[in-house]
Design an enzyme around this catalytic site. Sequence first.
Site, PDB file in Angstrom:
ATOM      1  N   ASP A 162      61.349  11.392  -1.196  1.00 17.87           N
ATOM      2  CA  ASP A 162      60.709  11.723   0.220  1.00 17.87           C
ATOM      3  C   ASP A 162      59.357  11.593   0.067  1.00 17.87           C
ATOM      4  O   ASP A 162      58.623  11.044   0.975  1.00 17.87           O
ATOM      5  CB  ASP A 162      61.134  13.261   0.388  1.00 17.87           C
ATOM      6  CG  ASP A 162      62.554  13.480   0.419  1.00 17.87           C
ATOM      7  OD1 ASP A 162      63.316  12.419   0.769  1.00 17.87           O
ATOM      8  OD2 ASP A 162      63.117  14.533   0.629  1.00 17.87           O
TER       9      ASP A 162
ATOM     10  N   ASN B 206      65.939   4.077  -5.890  1.00 19.66           N
ATOM     11  CA  ASN B 206      65.631   4.179  -7.272  1.00 19.66           C
ATOM     12  C   ASN B 206      66.496   3.356  -8.129  1.00 19.66           C
ATOM     13  O   ASN B 206      67.196   2.404  -7.548  1.00 19.66           O
ATOM     14  CB  ASN B 206      65.759   5.693  -7.701  1.00 19.66           C
ATOM     15  CG  ASN B 206      67.238   6.190  -7.413  1.00 19.66           C
ATOM     16  OD1 ASN B 206      68.313   5.336  -7.911  1.00 19.66           O
ATOM     17  ND2 ASN B 206      67.382   7.691  -7.142  1.00 19.66           N
ATOM     18  N   LEU B 207      66.278   3.324  -9.419  1.00 19.24           N
ATOM     19  CA  LEU B 207      66.803   2.089 -10.350  1.00 19.24           C
ATOM     20  C   LEU B 207      68.246   2.192 -10.323  1.00 19.24           C
ATOM     21  O   LEU B 207      68.961   1.296 -10.427  1.00 19.24           O
ATOM     22  CB  LEU B 207      66.214   2.342 -11.844  1.00 19.24           C
ATOM     23  CG  LEU B 207      66.617   1.446 -12.655  1.00 19.24           C
ATOM     24  CD1 LEU B 207      66.299  -0.081 -12.385  1.00 19.24           C
ATOM     25  CD2 LEU B 207      66.040   1.670 -14.207  1.00 19.24           C
ATOM     26  N   SER B 208      68.923   3.569 -10.480  1.00 15.57           N
ATOM     27  CA  SER B 208      70.355   3.865 -10.431  1.00 15.57           C
ATOM     28  C   SER B 208      70.855   3.270  -9.276  1.00 15.57           C
ATOM     29  O   SER B 208      71.868   2.572  -9.186  1.00 15.57           O
ATOM     30  CB  SER B 208      70.691   5.222 -10.828  1.00 15.57           C
ATOM     31  OG  SER B 208      70.279   5.948  -9.864  1.00 15.57           O
ATOM     32  N   GLU B 209      70.277   3.537  -8.118  1.00 10.93           N
ATOM     33  CA  GLU B 209      70.753   3.052  -6.871  1.00 10.93           C
ATOM     34  C   GLU B 209      70.845   1.301  -6.558  1.00 10.93           C
ATOM     35  O   GLU B 209      71.754   0.893  -6.282  1.00 10.93           O
ATOM     36  CB  GLU B 209      70.006   3.626  -5.669  1.00 10.93           C
ATOM     37  CG  GLU B 209      70.264   5.003  -5.491  1.00 10.93           C
ATOM     38  CD  GLU B 209      69.205   5.703  -4.526  1.00 10.93           C
ATOM     39  OE1 GLU B 209      69.559   6.866  -4.021  1.00 10.93           O
ATOM     40  OE2 GLU B 209      68.197   5.111  -4.312  1.00 10.93           O
TER      41      GLU B 209
END
Length: 477
Positions: free
Chosen positions: A264, A195-198
């Site tokens: 998921d 995701n964007l934060s990761e």
Amino acid sequence: MKIHMPRFDKAQVLVVGDLMLDRYWQGPTSRISPEAPVPIVKVEQHEDRPGGAANVALNVTALGAGVSLVGLVGDDEAGIALEKQLQSARVNCAFSKTDGEPTITKLRVISRHQQLIRLDFEEPFSSDYGEQVVNATTPLLANVGVLVLSDYGKGTLSDCQRLVREAKAQNVAVLVDPKGCDFTRYRGATLLTPNLSEFEAIVGVCKTEDELVTRGQALVKTLELDALLVTRSEQGMTLIRANKEELHFPARAREVFDVTGAGDTVISTLAAALAAGEDLPNAVALSNIAASIVVGKLGTAAISAPELRREVSKEQGAEKGVVTEEQLLIALADARAAGESIVFTNGCFDILHAGHVGYLAQARAQGDRLVLAINSDESVSRLKGPGRPINPVERRMAVLSGLEAVDWVLYFDEDTPERLLEQVRPDVLVKGGDYGIDGVVGGEFVRSYGGEVKVLSFLDDCSTTAIVEKIQQDTDG
């Protein structure tokens, strides 16, 4: 882009990752404990749900694909409960039991739709189990098209590099849902789905679209990936591939209830679609639609193939209209899965008139969905004689499919629709005209399995034959 549904039943997926059991204890709260200033919950309901990599596997099988699952569980009641639930959902479980660590369990106590506390039962798995996980995975690779590594940072995937190498050696695509600040452990994978934060935790904050794409392409090159899919919540998804233009998939407008498990859903849909032979852009488009469905539900939820197919049909403007017999049977399976009843009627419908429109509206009112089967041109000629039909079958279907009452239109070549009725097996068979119930073709078959047969009247003074005769008289005059 044109999105189409793959044959998920042809797909085989292997999921390897951190297994969890999500437990929910629910009940009313009416007083405070005399022992401490905490509410007392009278537990009346309890539910177990597969979580982590187990939820990914559950999502894959819900789409209709075959799935095997490898992971670590404790030799305990929670591990038994998790395996039992998954096996009942047709997941092939190849679990390794640990010596001292418990099955990862997250217990949530809920009252009045509010989570009061979460209790986690877990110990980090030793890297010594890495060999055990690889050994359980390797024999299963021969029969799958995609390997999913579902990493929740609990230690199951301590030897990612060997898993990637084993899969690539057998030409199996490797999809990774990553965790942590070290993506080098996934080097050589086919696709990462942060995701964007990761993603920004690895490459830094991206202030512009160009910055995101440039840093993404650099990451693809550094990690020797085929592609990178960055999921961006309300900003949709961005697919970045080496030496190709990025593709952006906008988020579908939908009321968001819960984003739990959306990641998921994305990777499971991607995996099932790729394993079924779809190309990457189409697989991402499908996963984007699946994610839009799941965020409209509460808690972790698996998306079924009928749900996804219906949403794709809406996107493509093909939820109703002219269909082939094969397309109709798929659409009917989806409708029945949604609890909808099916009405069937048939006829020539050569020149559409007010009687037809009124009749079809009445027919549609007998159930949730109306199937209209019309005679082919050759069939009409045999029934009505030379010079008929006035309008060829393509034009008749085009006009009829535009009526609000009609869901699906198709034609049949026989003089009667009996063969088609055996395929459709409608809940209600409707015929218009002066027939008696016993004279309706196919009525005996429909009644044999508990269906209904109804006869409705056309509007007075409305018939195609009368219209044709009037035109001929006017022309002769």
